[in-house]
Design a protein around this motif. Sequence first.
Motif, PDB file in Angstrom:
ATOM      1  N   GLY A   6       6.488   7.741  31.664  1.00 12.11           N
ATOM      2  CA  GLY A   6       5.827   7.077  33.089  1.00 12.11           C
ATOM      3  C   GLY A   6       4.893   5.469  32.958  1.00 12.11           C
ATOM      4  N   VAL A   7       4.070   5.398  31.390  1.00  8.90           N
ATOM      5  CA  VAL A   7       3.119   4.556  31.268  1.00  8.90           C
ATOM      6  C   VAL A   7       4.411   2.987  31.962  1.00  8.90           C
ATOM      7  N   ASN A   8       3.613   1.913  32.382  1.00 10.52           N
ATOM      8  CA  ASN A   8       4.549   0.623  32.617  1.00 10.52           C
ATOM      9  C   ASN A   8       3.548  -0.547  31.574  1.00 10.52           C
ATOM     10  N   ILE A   9       2.214  -0.127  31.869  1.00 17.07           N
ATOM     11  CA  ILE A   9       0.948  -1.180  31.121  1.00 17.07           C
ATOM     12  C   ILE A   9       0.612  -1.115  29.940  1.00 17.07           C
ATOM     13  N   ILE A  10       0.595  -1.366  28.625  1.00 18.94           N
ATOM     14  CA  ILE A  10      -0.582  -1.137  27.563  1.00 18.94           C
ATOM     15  C   ILE A  10      -1.515  -2.433  27.644  1.00 18.94           C
ATOM     16  N   PHE A  11      -2.148  -1.814  27.447  1.00 19.33           N
ATOM     17  CA  PHE A  11      -3.158  -2.959  27.289  1.00 19.33           C
ATOM     18  C   PHE A  11      -3.706  -3.418  25.365  1.00 19.33           C
ATOM     19  N   VAL A  12      -3.553  -3.983  24.889  1.00 18.28           N
ATOM     20  CA  VAL A  12      -4.664  -4.269  23.614  1.00 18.28           C
ATOM     21  C   VAL A  12      -5.473  -5.535  23.661  1.00 18.28           C
ATOM     22  N   ASP A  13      -6.276  -5.254  22.829  1.00 16.69           N
ATOM     23  CA  ASP A  13      -7.331  -5.842  22.584  1.00 16.69           C
ATOM     24  C   ASP A  13      -6.903  -6.297  21.441  1.00 16.69           C
ATOM     25  N   ILE A  14      -7.740  -7.809  21.335  1.00 16.60           N
ATOM     26  CA  ILE A  14      -6.878  -8.724  19.911  1.00 16.60           C
ATOM     27  C   ILE A  14      -7.458  -7.534  18.338  1.00 16.60           C
ATOM     28  N   ASN A  15      -9.250  -7.347  18.374  1.00 12.62           N
ATOM     29  CA  ASN A  15      -9.632  -6.822  17.383  1.00 12.62           C
ATOM     30  C   ASN A  15      -9.520  -5.121  17.552  1.00 12.62           C
ATOM     31  N   LEU A  16      -9.196  -4.479  17.067  1.00 13.95           N
ATOM     32  CA  LEU A  16      -8.721  -3.374  16.851  1.00 13.95           C
ATOM     33  C   LEU A  16      -8.792  -3.268  15.963  1.00 13.95           C
ATOM     34  N   PRO A  17      -9.766  -1.199  15.392  1.00 15.90           N
ATOM     35  CA  PRO A  17     -10.240  -1.017  13.835  1.00 15.90           C
ATOM     36  C   PRO A  17      -8.778  -1.557  13.135  1.00 15.90           C
ATOM     37  N   ARG A  18      -7.867  -0.823  13.095  1.00 17.98           N
ATOM     38  CA  ARG A  18      -6.433  -0.509  12.320  1.00 17.98           C
ATOM     39  C   ARG A  18      -5.693  -1.216  12.222  1.00 17.98           C
ATOM     40  N   MET A  19      -5.513  -1.783  13.534  1.00 20.73           N
ATOM     41  CA  MET A  19      -4.365  -3.065  13.226  1.00 20.73           C
ATOM     42  C   MET A  19      -4.512  -4.249  14.551  1.00 20.73           C
ATOM     43  N   ASP A  20      -5.019  -5.319  14.061  1.00 20.79           N
ATOM     44  CA  ASP A  20      -5.071  -6.320  15.582  1.00 20.79           C
ATOM     45  C   ASP A  20      -4.270  -6.371  16.871  1.00 20.79           C
ATOM     46  N   GLY A  21      -4.401  -6.572  17.987  1.00 24.29           N
ATOM     47  CA  GLY A  21      -3.507  -6.848  19.017  1.00 24.29           C
ATOM     48  C   GLY A  21      -2.545  -7.606  18.676  1.00 24.29           C
ATOM     49  N   PHE A  22      -2.425  -8.717  17.826  1.00 20.59           N
ATOM     50  CA  PHE A  22      -1.006  -8.817  17.382  1.00 20.59           C
ATOM     51  C   PHE A  22       0.000  -8.700  16.635  1.00 20.59           C
ATOM     52  N   GLU A  23      -0.881  -8.004  15.950  1.00 17.81           N
ATOM     53  CA  GLU A  23      -0.406  -6.758  14.967  1.00 17.81           C
ATOM     54  C   GLU A  23       0.640  -5.376  15.598  1.00 17.81           C
ATOM     55  N   PHE A  24      -0.024  -5.174  16.454  1.00 19.54           N
ATOM     56  CA  PHE A  24       0.377  -4.204  17.319  1.00 19.54           C
ATOM     57  C   PHE A  24       1.314  -4.595  18.190  1.00 19.54           C
ATOM     58  N   ALA A  25       1.634  -5.709  18.672  1.00 26.24           N
ATOM     59  CA  ALA A  25       2.619  -6.415  19.820  1.00 26.24           C
ATOM     60  C   ALA A  25       3.843  -6.747  19.134  1.00 26.24           C
ATOM     61  N   ASP A  26       3.508  -7.343  17.918  1.00 25.48           N
ATOM     62  CA  ASP A  26       5.062  -7.381  16.785  1.00 25.48           C
ATOM     63  C   ASP A  26       5.270  -6.066  16.724  1.00 25.48           C
ATOM     64  N   LEU A  27       4.310  -5.022  16.017  1.00 22.48           N
ATOM     65  CA  LEU A  27       5.152  -3.305  15.813  1.00 22.48           C
ATOM     66  C   LEU A  27       6.129  -2.855  17.049  1.00 22.48           C
ATOM     67  N   TYR A  28       5.427  -3.571  18.084  1.00 21.05           N
ATOM     68  CA  TYR A  28       6.075  -3.381  19.488  1.00 21.05           C
ATOM     69  C   TYR A  28       7.796  -3.767  19.649  1.00 21.05           C
ATOM     70  N   GLN A  29       6.731  -4.970  19.774  1.00 15.03           N
ATOM     71  CA  GLN A  29       8.379  -5.768  19.747  1.00 15.03           C
ATOM     72  C   GLN A  29       9.255  -4.989  18.795  1.00 15.03           C
ATOM     73  N   GLU A  30       8.850  -4.683  17.439  1.00 18.32           N
ATOM     74  CA  GLU A  30      10.328  -4.689  16.305  1.00 18.32           C
ATOM     75  C   GLU A  30      11.069  -2.726  17.039  1.00 18.32           C
ATOM     76  N   SER A  31       9.850  -1.892  17.048  1.00 15.28           N
ATOM     77  CA  SER A  31      10.067  -0.938  16.908  1.00 15.28           C
ATOM     78  C   SER A  31      10.216   0.257  18.533  1.00 15.28           C
ATOM     79  N   PHE A  32      10.072  -0.649  19.282  1.00 17.68           N
ATOM     80  CA  PHE A  32      10.605  -0.629  20.812  1.00 17.68           C
ATOM     81  C   PHE A  32      10.646  -1.296  21.939  1.00 17.68           C
ATOM     82  N   PRO A  33      11.941  -1.691  20.965  1.00 16.61           N
ATOM     83  CA  PRO A  33      12.650  -2.926  22.121  1.00 16.61           C
ATOM     84  C   PRO A  33      13.017  -2.179  22.931  1.00 16.61           C
ATOM     85  N   GLU A  34      13.868  -1.302  23.916  1.00 15.24           N
ATOM     86  CA  GLU A  34      14.086  -0.735  24.675  1.00 15.24           C
ATOM     87  C   GLU A  34      13.312  -0.386  26.056  1.00 15.24           C
ATOM     88  N   LEU A  35      12.281  -0.151  25.261  1.00 11.14           N
ATOM     89  CA  LEU A  35      10.631  -0.661  26.456  1.00 11.14           C
ATOM     90  C   LEU A  35      10.191  -2.026  26.874  1.00 11.14           C
TER      91      LEU A  35
END
Length: 78
Positions: A6-35
């Motif tokens: 039921g999650v409909n919003i995800i907030f990410v920060d540019i500066n994250l410890p394991r990957m930055d927000g842009f890396e997360f956005a890339d992964l999200y786009q590639e791995s979860f297109p249905e979401l």
Amino acid sequence: DVASSGVNIIFVDINLPRMDGFEFADLYQESFPELRSRVRLYMLSGSINPADRVRAEQHPAISGFFEKPLPAGALTTM
């Protein structure tokens, strides 16, 4: 699992410890297109670099960019 949570919003920060927000956005786009049609991804950052805002606005998986601290009422306008 985000798909059934039921999650409909995800907030990410540019500066994250394991990957930055842009890396997360890339992964999200590639791995979860249905979401992407129902779960919006927003960048939340304390960065004052205008290039970060432009990069976020141009990223196809990022729905918007907010500066920290998140202004009162910002969630009601999404």
